[in-house]
Design a protein around this motif. Sequence first.
Motif, PDB file in Angstrom:
ATOM      1  N   TRP A   7       0.831  -1.204   0.000  1.00 12.42           N
ATOM      2  CA  TRP A   7       0.000   0.000   0.000  1.00 12.42           C
ATOM      3  C   TRP A   7       0.866   1.255   0.000  1.00 12.42           C
ATOM      4  O   TRP A   7       1.796   1.386   0.794  1.00 12.42           O
ATOM      5  N   HIS A  40      -4.974  -2.766  -6.808  1.00 15.15           N
ATOM      6  CA  HIS A  40      -6.050  -2.592  -5.824  1.00 15.15           C
ATOM      7  C   HIS A  40      -6.036  -1.173  -5.259  1.00 15.15           C
ATOM      8  O   HIS A  40      -4.978  -0.647  -4.929  1.00 15.15           O
ATOM      9  N   PHE A  41      -7.225  -0.561  -5.150  1.00 12.80           N
ATOM     10  CA  PHE A  41      -7.381   0.689  -4.408  1.00 12.80           C
ATOM     11  C   PHE A  41      -7.800   0.345  -2.984  1.00 12.80           C
ATOM     12  O   PHE A  41      -8.633  -0.540  -2.772  1.00 12.80           O
ATOM     13  N   ASN A  65      -5.769   8.185  -2.887  1.00  8.26           N
ATOM     14  CA  ASN A  65      -5.742   6.996  -3.743  1.00  8.26           C
ATOM     15  C   ASN A  65      -4.587   6.069  -3.364  1.00  8.26           C
ATOM     16  O   ASN A  65      -3.690   5.794  -4.169  1.00  8.26           O
ATOM     17  N   HIS A  67      -2.914   2.643  -2.970  1.00  2.95           N
ATOM     18  CA  HIS A  67      -3.115   1.464  -3.791  1.00  2.95           C
ATOM     19  C   HIS A  67      -1.962   0.482  -3.617  1.00  2.95           C
ATOM     20  O   HIS A  67      -0.934   0.805  -3.026  1.00  2.95           O
TER      21      HIS A  67
END
Length: 202
Positions: A7, A40-41, A65, A67
């Motif tokens: 992330w 993936h968000f 955002n 991700h």
Amino acid sequence: KGASIGWHSDDNRPYLKQRDYVAVCYLNSYGVEFGGGLFHFQDGEPATFVSMAGDALIYTADSRNIHSVDEITHGERLTLTLGFTRDKSHDEDCKLISFLTKIPFNINTSSKDYLPMPASQNMYWFPPEQSTTYKSGLDIRYARLHVLGYQPYSTNASDVHSPRDFSDIILEPLRVVRGNDLFDYEFANILHLLQVPSHFRF
């Protein structure tokens, strides 16, 4: 294979803080050329993006955002990532234009050291109803000049070129016309002209 990223936001380093937006353009397809590697968000929809060649994701580079990208299980995931900024201090146009105007433009050379190189002749936009036939279209290089209010004028010809034969003059020296005014500045070729910002005053 084996690559992944956890992330993060795309402005998460001091040298990336100028990024306002990011575009990730997919050059190949999930499930065809590679497996895994899904985007993936953390919040929002879609939570997971399953990519196909030609897709592009565009999003703000900040913490709105966050991700991640799953581990690639097989094949090779190919993307082109573009960063955009609204910070004028990071504007590359002036440096690029200065660089291009100092390079000799010899269109007969086969050397890769000469810029700008010829652009693709497939730079056309086709109306949806004609997209399968490709019988007619609008050259997007010409469209950009038209939107700015200019027409190309080849110094090797006596008339203003139409969109149809615009690709014929891609590497010729040219000037621009607006209304009845022919501007004095001569560009080395169309790629040189298209590097000039839209606010440029001839």
